[in-house]
Design a protein around this motif. Structure first.
Motif, mmCIF file in Angstrom:
data_model
loop_
_atom_site.group_PDB
_atom_site.id
_atom_site.type_symbol
_atom_site.label_atom_id
_atom_site.label_comp_id
_atom_site.label_asym_id
_atom_site.label_seq_id
_atom_site.Cartn_x
_atom_site.Cartn_y
_atom_site.Cartn_z
ATOM 1 N N LEU A 20 0.830 -1.204 0.000
ATOM 2 C CA LEU A 20 0.000 0.000 0.000
ATOM 3 C C LEU A 20 0.865 1.254 0.000
ATOM 4 N N LEU A 21 1.872 1.285 0.858
ATOM 5 C CA LEU A 21 2.740 2.461 0.926
ATOM 6 C C LEU A 21 3.518 2.660 -0.373
ATOM 7 N N HIS A 22 3.957 1.569 -0.968
ATOM 8 C CA HIS A 22 4.659 1.656 -2.255
ATOM 9 C C HIS A 22 3.730 2.233 -3.323
ATOM 10 N N ARG A 23 2.501 1.734 -3.374
ATOM 11 C CA ARG A 23 1.536 2.224 -4.365
ATOM 12 C C ARG A 23 1.209 3.698 -4.141
ATOM 13 N N LEU A 24 1.018 4.082 -2.890
ATOM 14 C CA LEU A 24 0.720 5.490 -2.594
ATOM 15 C C LEU A 24 1.881 6.386 -3.001
ATOM 16 N N GLY A 25 3.106 5.957 -2.706
ATOM 17 C CA GLY A 25 4.277 6.733 -3.114
ATOM 18 C C GLY A 25 4.378 6.849 -4.623
ATOM 19 N N ALA A 26 4.109 5.749 -5.325
ATOM 20 C CA ALA A 26 4.157 5.773 -6.786
ATOM 21 C C ALA A 26 3.091 6.694 -7.353
ATOM 22 N N LEU A 27 1.894 6.662 -6.783
ATOM 23 C CA LEU A 27 0.828 7.560 -7.253
ATOM 24 C C LEU A 27 1.209 9.020 -7.031
ATOM 25 N N LEU A 28 1.812 9.315 -5.890
ATOM 26 C CA LEU A 28 2.247 10.692 -5.630
ATOM 27 C C LEU A 28 3.269 11.151 -6.661
ATOM 28 N N LEU A 29 4.244 10.312 -6.942
ATOM 29 C CA LEU A 29 5.285 10.692 -7.895
ATOM 30 C C LEU A 29 4.754 10.766 -9.320
ATOM 31 N N PHE A 30 3.798 9.921 -9.635
ATOM 32 C CA PHE A 30 3.220 9.924 -10.987
ATOM 33 C C PHE A 30 2.374 11.170 -11.216
ATOM 34 N N LEU A 60 -2.444 3.005 -10.946
ATOM 35 C CA LEU A 60 -1.350 3.896 -11.309
ATOM 36 C C LEU A 60 -1.284 4.070 -12.814
ATOM 37 N N MET A 61 -1.522 2.999 -13.537
ATOM 38 C CA MET A 61 -1.349 3.031 -14.990
ATOM 39 C C MET A 61 -2.662 2.684 -15.675
#
Length: 92
Positions: A20-30, A60-61
């Motif tokens: 979850l934290l990885h996905r949230l971080g990726a969404l923020l950066l995206f 994300l994608m």
């Protein structure tokens, strides 16, 4: 390993918090929102609604991103990729 550390690892694993934290971080950066805290709250609300089958889970994608990534991995244009290439693409 200490019992407390093992319990902490089990808690993280059970609730899938690293993912979850990885996905949230990726969404923020995206998306790079101007108001990241509000953005995260909205994403988590969508996750909550998606789990109740009341909304769409935030991805994300989109399909175009997946097609582009597949094209990068399928450099010879064969229409398929090896399992190792799939794992590499899924990890990014």
């Amino acid at each position: 390993m200490a019992a407390g550390e093992e319990q902490s690892r089990e808690y993280l694993r059970r609730h899938r918090l690293p993912e979850l934290l990885h996905r949230l971080g990726a969404l923020l950066l995206f998306h790079r929102p101007e108001r990241p805290r509000e953005f995260l709250i909205q994403v988590l609300e969508r996750v909550k609604a998606g789990r109740r089958a009341e909304g769409e889970y935030p991805f994300l994608m989109d399909e175009a991103n997946v097609d582009a990534m597949f094209g990068l991995l399928d450099v010879l244009g064969r229409g398929h990729i090896r399992p190792a290439q799939y794992r590499e693409g899924a990890a990014t």
